[in-house]
Motif scaffolding. Sequence first.
Motif, PDB file in Angstrom:
ATOM      1  N   ASP B  51       0.835  -1.212   0.000  1.00 62.48           N
ATOM      2  CA  ASP B  51       0.000   0.000   0.000  1.00 62.48           C
ATOM      3  C   ASP B  51       0.865   1.254   0.000  1.00 62.48           C
ATOM      4  O   ASP B  51       0.676   2.174  -0.801  1.00 62.48           O
ATOM      5  CB  ASP B  51      -0.893   0.016   1.234  1.00 62.48           C
ATOM      6  CG  ASP B  51      -1.948  -1.053   1.177  1.00 62.48           C
ATOM      7  OD1 ASP B  51      -1.636  -2.180   1.586  1.00 62.48           O
ATOM      8  OD2 ASP B  51      -3.057  -0.768   0.737  1.00 62.48           O
ATOM      9  N   VAL B  52       1.837   1.259   0.938  1.00 56.55           N
ATOM     10  CA  VAL B  52       2.711   2.427   1.057  1.00 56.55           C
ATOM     11  C   VAL B  52       3.598   2.551  -0.169  1.00 56.55           C
ATOM     12  O   VAL B  52       3.897   3.660  -0.620  1.00 56.55           O
ATOM     13  CB  VAL B  52       3.541   2.313   2.343  1.00 56.55           C
ATOM     14  CG1 VAL B  52       4.219   3.619   2.653  1.00 56.55           C
ATOM     15  CG2 VAL B  52       2.682   1.887   3.498  1.00 56.55           C
ATOM     16  N   LEU B  54       2.878   1.777  -3.267  1.00 52.56           N
ATOM     17  CA  LEU B  54       2.116   2.416  -4.355  1.00 52.56           C
ATOM     18  C   LEU B  54       2.071   3.928  -4.173  1.00 52.56           C
ATOM     19  O   LEU B  54       2.301   4.689  -5.113  1.00 52.56           O
ATOM     20  CB  LEU B  54       0.690   1.871  -4.365  1.00 52.56           C
ATOM     21  CG  LEU B  54       0.390   0.697  -5.278  1.00 52.56           C
ATOM     22  CD1 LEU B  54      -1.018   0.221  -5.020  1.00 52.56           C
ATOM     23  CD2 LEU B  54       0.530   1.132  -6.701  1.00 52.56           C
ATOM     24  N   THR B  55       1.770   4.365  -2.938  1.00 48.68           N
ATOM     25  CA  THR B  55       1.691   5.803  -2.695  1.00 48.68           C
ATOM     26  C   THR B  55       3.039   6.468  -2.933  1.00 48.68           C
ATOM     27  O   THR B  55       3.129   7.519  -3.568  1.00 48.68           O
ATOM     28  CB  THR B  55       1.243   6.060  -1.256  1.00 48.68           C
ATOM     29  OG1 THR B  55       0.198   5.167  -0.950  1.00 48.68           O
ATOM     30  CG2 THR B  55       0.764   7.467  -1.080  1.00 48.68           C
ATOM     31  N   VAL B  58       4.052   6.987  -6.643  1.00 50.97           N
ATOM     32  CA  VAL B  58       3.415   8.085  -7.380  1.00 50.97           C
ATOM     33  C   VAL B  58       3.776   9.433  -6.767  1.00 50.97           C
ATOM     34  O   VAL B  58       4.159  10.360  -7.478  1.00 50.97           O
ATOM     35  CB  VAL B  58       1.889   7.898  -7.397  1.00 50.97           C
ATOM     36  CG1 VAL B  58       1.275   8.906  -8.317  1.00 50.97           C
ATOM     37  CG2 VAL B  58       1.549   6.523  -7.846  1.00 50.97           C
ATOM     38  N   ILE B  59       3.667   9.540  -5.426  1.00 53.14           N
ATOM     39  CA  ILE B  59       3.899  10.835  -4.785  1.00 53.14           C
ATOM     40  C   ILE B  59       5.392  11.150  -4.734  1.00 53.14           C
ATOM     41  O   ILE B  59       5.837  12.207  -5.185  1.00 53.14           O
ATOM     42  CB  ILE B  59       3.313  10.830  -3.355  1.00 53.14           C
ATOM     43  CG1 ILE B  59       1.807  10.655  -3.402  1.00 53.14           C
ATOM     44  CG2 ILE B  59       3.689  12.078  -2.624  1.00 53.14           C
ATOM     45  CD1 ILE B  59       1.058  11.911  -3.564  1.00 53.14           C
ATOM     46  N   GLY B  62       7.068  11.010  -8.353  1.00 58.73           N
ATOM     47  CA  GLY B  62       6.415  11.690  -9.456  1.00 58.73           C
ATOM     48  C   GLY B  62       5.979  13.101  -9.126  1.00 58.73           C
ATOM     49  O   GLY B  62       6.635  14.070  -9.489  1.00 58.73           O
ATOM     50  N   ILE B  63       4.863  13.211  -8.396  1.00 63.35           N
ATOM     51  CA  ILE B  63       4.197  14.505  -8.272  1.00 63.35           C
ATOM     52  C   ILE B  63       5.001  15.482  -7.424  1.00 63.35           C
ATOM     53  O   ILE B  63       5.110  16.659  -7.767  1.00 63.35           O
ATOM     54  CB  ILE B  63       2.768  14.279  -7.731  1.00 63.35           C
ATOM     55  CG1 ILE B  63       1.924  13.649  -8.838  1.00 63.35           C
ATOM     56  CG2 ILE B  63       2.135  15.566  -7.287  1.00 63.35           C
ATOM     57  CD1 ILE B  63       0.566  13.250  -8.430  1.00 63.35           C
ATOM     58  N   VAL B  66       7.707  17.074  -9.482  1.00 66.30           N
ATOM     59  CA  VAL B  66       7.199  18.110 -10.393  1.00 66.30           C
ATOM     60  C   VAL B  66       6.923  19.402  -9.631  1.00 66.30           C
ATOM     61  O   VAL B  66       7.275  20.496 -10.079  1.00 66.30           O
ATOM     62  CB  VAL B  66       5.941  17.598 -11.120  1.00 66.30           C
ATOM     63  CG1 VAL B  66       5.241  18.734 -11.824  1.00 66.30           C
ATOM     64  CG2 VAL B  66       6.327  16.552 -12.112  1.00 66.30           C
ATOM     65  N   VAL B  67       6.324  19.261  -8.430  1.00 66.21           N
ATOM     66  CA  VAL B  67       6.011  20.459  -7.640  1.00 66.21           C
ATOM     67  C   VAL B  67       7.302  21.182  -7.246  1.00 66.21           C
ATOM     68  O   VAL B  67       7.417  22.413  -7.368  1.00 66.21           O
ATOM     69  CB  VAL B  67       5.189  20.053  -6.402  1.00 66.21           C
ATOM     70  CG1 VAL B  67       5.078  21.203  -5.434  1.00 66.21           C
ATOM     71  CG2 VAL B  67       3.811  19.615  -6.822  1.00 66.21           C
ATOM     72  N   VAL B  70       8.877  22.927 -10.411  1.00 68.85           N
ATOM     73  CA  VAL B  70       8.183  24.152 -10.809  1.00 68.85           C
ATOM     74  C   VAL B  70       8.513  25.282  -9.838  1.00 68.85           C
ATOM     75  O   VAL B  70       8.786  26.413 -10.255  1.00 68.85           O
ATOM     76  CB  VAL B  70       6.668  23.893 -10.870  1.00 68.85           C
ATOM     77  CG1 VAL B  70       5.915  25.177 -11.057  1.00 68.85           C
ATOM     78  CG2 VAL B  70       6.363  22.971 -12.008  1.00 68.85           C
ATOM     79  N   LEU B  73      11.959  26.518 -10.765  1.00 68.94           N
ATOM     80  CA  LEU B  73      12.020  27.300 -11.997  1.00 68.94           C
ATOM     81  C   LEU B  73      11.431  28.687 -11.801  1.00 68.94           C
ATOM     82  O   LEU B  73      11.813  29.628 -12.500  1.00 68.94           O
ATOM     83  CB  LEU B  73      11.269  26.576 -13.117  1.00 68.94           C
ATOM     84  CG  LEU B  73      11.988  25.352 -13.678  1.00 68.94           C
ATOM     85  CD1 LEU B  73      11.117  24.685 -14.719  1.00 68.94           C
ATOM     86  CD2 LEU B  73      13.308  25.753 -14.293  1.00 68.94           C
ATOM     87  N   GLN B  74      10.479  28.809 -10.864  1.00 70.88           N
ATOM     88  CA  GLN B  74       9.903  30.140 -10.624  1.00 70.88           C
ATOM     89  C   GLN B  74      10.817  30.991  -9.750  1.00 70.88           C
ATOM     90  O   GLN B  74      10.643  32.188  -9.660  1.00 70.88           O
ATOM     91  CB  GLN B  74       8.545  30.018  -9.945  1.00 70.88           C
ATOM     92  CG  GLN B  74       7.598  29.139 -10.709  1.00 70.88           C
ATOM     93  CD  GLN B  74       6.389  29.880 -11.165  1.00 70.88           C
ATOM     94  OE1 GLN B  74       6.387  31.092 -11.159  1.00 70.88           O
ATOM     95  NE2 GLN B  74       5.363  29.166 -11.564  1.00 70.88           N
TER      96      GLN B  74
END
Lengths: 235, 81
Positions: B51-52, B54-55, B58-59, B62-63, B66-67, B70, B73-74
Motif C-alpha cells: 500500500d505504502v 504504491l503511494t 506516485v507521490i 512523481g508529483i 514536479v512540484v 516548478v 524554476l519560478q
Amino acid sequence: MSIKKNIELQTIISGLLVSFMTITLLSVLLGLDYTDKNLGSSLIDINEDLTRSANVVTSVVTYFRGLDTLGEVTILFLSIFGIGLGIENSPHMKNILSYDNTLLKLGAKVLFPLIVLFGFYIIIHGHLSPGGGFQGGVIVASGFLLMLLAYGEAFHLNHKIITVFESLSGAGFVLIGILGVILGDIFLSNMLPLGVVGQLFSSGIMPIIYIFVGLKVAAEITVLVEYFLRTEDVG
Amino acid sequence: MIGLIVLGAFVSLIIVAYLVVMERDLASSVILFMAFGLGSTILYFVFSAPDVALTEAVIGAGISGVVFLVSLLQTQTKESR
C-alpha cells in the motif's frame, strides 16, 4: 549585538524544548507494554467476521476509522483550497514545464488511458488487493500530469466537471455516513449485505466509500498540479 | 536474495540521501530526491507494505518532484554559499 543575543536565546530555548520532547517521547516509548495481544492483531482477528474484506488496511481506513478518513479528505480539500486562493488566476497563463515534442505527445496519448484505467482498477479493487482510494486517485492524477506536461496549453481541463466530481464525492461520503445513522446504529456503520470474501461486490459500504475518496483525491491532486504548472506569460 | 536486495537498497538510499543534501545545483538535487523515492519504494515493497509502496511510487517519485521543479524554476536554481 542585541540581535545576536536574541538569536542565541532562541537557539537555547529551542534546544531545551527539543531535548524535553525527545526525553518525553523516549520515556513514553520505553514505558509502553508490548504484549502479544495488541491492537493490530486483535483487528486482524475480528476483521473477517465484521467486514469480509481481504485487505485489513482497507477495513481499518474505511470501516474501523472511517471518520478519520473523512477528516483526512477534508484536510486535503482545505489545503487545495488555500493553494487556489494563493495562486492568482489570470487568462495570460503559460505552462512552465511543457516542451513541444511529437514523440512525447504520441506516447502520452497512448499511455494516458492506460494510466487512468489502472488508477480506477486500484480504486475499485481496494478491498481485495493492495491500494485503495488515495493510491488510485493519485495514479489517475499522474495520468493528467503526463498530459499536461506533453501538451501544455493545448490540453484543457474542464474545471466545471472536476468541481462537480469533487463536491459530489465529498457529499456522497457524508451521505453514506448519515444513512448509516438512519439504517444502522452509528455514523458510517455498514447497512449493505457483506457478501463473500474475495468477490468484487462484497464487504458492504467499503468499496463505495473508497470510490468516493478516490474520485475526490483524483480531482484535487489534478487541480493542484495544474495550478502549480501555470505561470504568468512574460514573453 | 531478499537480504541482498534490502542491503543494496539501504546502501544506495544512504548514498543518494547524502548526494541530495550536498548537491549545489538544486535541479539535480530534485532529480536525486526522486531517485530516493524510487529506492524507498523498493524497500517498502520488500518489507511487505505494498500500500505504502504504491503511494510512494506516485507521490515521492512523481508529483512531489514536479512540484519542487516548478517552484525552483519560478525562483532560482543555484544555492548561494
